[in-house]
Design a protein around this motif. Structure first.
Motif, PDB file in Angstrom:
ATOM      1  N   THR A  45       0.847  -1.199   0.000  1.00 64.07           N
ATOM      2  CA  THR A  45       0.000   0.000   0.000  1.00 64.07           C
ATOM      3  C   THR A  45       0.881   1.246   0.000  1.00 64.07           C
ATOM      4  OG1 THR A  45      -0.136  -0.068   2.413  1.00 64.07           O
ATOM      5  CG2 THR A  45      -1.935  -1.111   1.189  1.00 64.07           C
TER       6      THR A  45
ATOM      7  N   ASP B 254       1.070   3.727   1.903  1.00 60.17           N
ATOM      8  CA  ASP B 254       1.627   4.142   3.196  1.00 60.17           C
ATOM      9  C   ASP B 254       2.599   3.096   3.766  1.00 60.17           C
ATOM     10  OD1 ASP B 254      -0.124   2.131   3.877  1.00 60.17           O
ATOM     11  OD2 ASP B 254      -1.368   3.354   5.204  1.00 60.17           O
ATOM     12  N   LEU B 255       2.877   2.058   2.990  1.00 60.39           N
ATOM     13  CA  LEU B 255       3.815   0.987   3.375  1.00 60.39           C
ATOM     14  C   LEU B 255       3.389   0.232   4.640  1.00 60.39           C
ATOM     15  CD1 LEU B 255       7.232   2.814   2.719  1.00 60.39           C
ATOM     16  CD2 LEU B 255       5.985   1.304   1.165  1.00 60.39           C
ATOM     17  N   GLN B 256       2.088   0.225   4.925  1.00 67.59           N
ATOM     18  CA  GLN B 256       1.597  -0.452   6.126  1.00 67.59           C
ATOM     19  C   GLN B 256       1.202  -1.899   5.868  1.00 67.59           C
ATOM     20  OE1 GLN B 256       1.350   1.161   9.386  1.00 67.59           O
ATOM     21  NE2 GLN B 256       2.777   2.371   8.165  1.00 67.59           N
ATOM     22  N   GLN B 257       0.767  -2.199   4.638  1.00 71.92           N
ATOM     23  CA  GLN B 257       0.269  -3.532   4.287  1.00 71.92           C
ATOM     24  C   GLN B 257       0.970  -4.028   3.030  1.00 71.92           C
ATOM     25  OE1 GLN B 257      -2.425  -5.405   5.638  1.00 71.92           O
ATOM     26  NE2 GLN B 257      -2.389  -4.003   7.355  1.00 71.92           N
TER      27      GLN B 257
ATOM     28  N   ARG C 296       7.945 -11.818   8.573  1.00 68.08           N
ATOM     29  CA  ARG C 296       7.910 -10.360   8.729  1.00 68.08           C
ATOM     30  C   ARG C 296       9.156  -9.851   9.460  1.00 68.08           C
ATOM     31  NH1 ARG C 296       4.675  -6.834  12.351  1.00 68.08           N
ATOM     32  NH2 ARG C 296       4.748  -4.831  11.329  1.00 68.08           N
TER      33      ARG C 296
ATOM     34  N   ARG D 223      11.143   2.119   8.600  1.00 69.28           N
ATOM     35  CA  ARG D 223      10.763   2.477   9.968  1.00 69.28           C
ATOM     36  C   ARG D 223       9.831   1.435  10.561  1.00 69.28           C
ATOM     37  NH1 ARG D 223       8.612   7.939   9.268  1.00 69.28           N
ATOM     38  NH2 ARG D 223      10.134   8.103   7.628  1.00 69.28           N
ATOM     39  N   LYS D 224       8.862   1.002   9.743  1.00 68.71           N
ATOM     40  CA  LYS D 224       7.919  -0.019  10.192  1.00 68.71           C
ATOM     41  C   LYS D 224       7.761  -1.049   9.082  1.00 68.71           C
ATOM     42  CE  LYS D 224       3.262  -0.470  12.101  1.00 68.71           C
ATOM     43  NZ  LYS D 224       2.840  -1.626  11.322  1.00 68.71           N
ATOM     44  N   THR D 225       7.953  -2.304   9.421  1.00 70.70           N
ATOM     45  CA  THR D 225       7.790  -3.378   8.438  1.00 70.70           C
ATOM     46  C   THR D 225       6.297  -3.572   8.172  1.00 70.70           C
ATOM     47  OG1 THR D 225       9.749  -4.449   9.351  1.00 70.70           O
ATOM     48  CG2 THR D 225       8.365  -5.784   7.922  1.00 70.70           C
ATOM     49  N   PRO D 226       5.908  -3.640   6.896  1.00 72.05           N
ATOM     50  CA  PRO D 226       4.477  -3.804   6.582  1.00 72.05           C
ATOM     51  C   PRO D 226       3.902  -5.105   7.145  1.00 72.05           C
ATOM     52  CG  PRO D 226       5.755  -3.329   4.591  1.00 72.05           C
ATOM     53  CD  PRO D 226       6.727  -3.560   5.690  1.00 72.05           C
ATOM     54  N   GLU D 227       2.628  -5.060   7.497  1.00 68.75           N
ATOM     55  CA  GLU D 227       1.895  -6.289   7.829  1.00 68.75           C
ATOM     56  C   GLU D 227       1.808  -7.079   6.537  1.00 68.75           C
ATOM     57  OE1 GLU D 227       0.620  -7.442  10.693  1.00 68.75           O
ATOM     58  OE2 GLU D 227       1.419  -5.717  11.773  1.00 68.75           O
TER      59      GLU D 227
END
Length: 117
Positions: free
Chosen positions: A40, A42-45, A74, A84-88
């Motif tokens: 996505t 926003d690099l969240q999923q 993951r 910064r945050k690894t996507p789900e």
């Protein structure tokens, strides 16, 4: 889609091939190919599309094994790709391969029918 999202998806696809092929020891996971990764904006999923060789039961078993290993996969991605945050992550079958094979089979049948006439 932004260049960054594309780069992250490509990098994930490359790393996933290595992680699934080399690091997972689950006997349920058969011959899995990562065909695509969609991330996505926003690099969240991230949705990871796979194709699996074998019968339907083997395909389902491979998908179950991958879903069980989601946390490990993951965390491996997190170690390998600097984000910064690894996507789900979520896994799904890539239906385009089966769809393409079906079309090819139908075209072959049509061609054989024409040559029989």
């Amino acid at each position: 889609m932004s260049m960054r999202v594309n780069r992250v998806a490509e990098q994930m696809k490359k790393e996933l091939g290595d992680i699934i092929g080399q690091r997972l020891k689950d006997p349920r996971i058969g011959f899995v190919t990562v065909t695509d990764v969609e991330v996505t904006g926003d690099l969240q999923q991230a949705t990871i599309y796979i194709s699996v060789l074998g019968k339907d039961s083997e395909k389902e078993a491979s998908l179950e094994g991958l879903k069980k290993a989601k946390g490990f996969i993951r965390s491996e991605i997190g170690k390998r790709i600097r984000l910064r945050k690894t996507p789900e992550i979520d896994f799904a079958f890539d239906e385009s391969v089966a769809y393409g094979n079906r079309i090819e089979s139908l075209l072959r049948d049509v061609k054989e029918d024409e040559s029989d006439n």
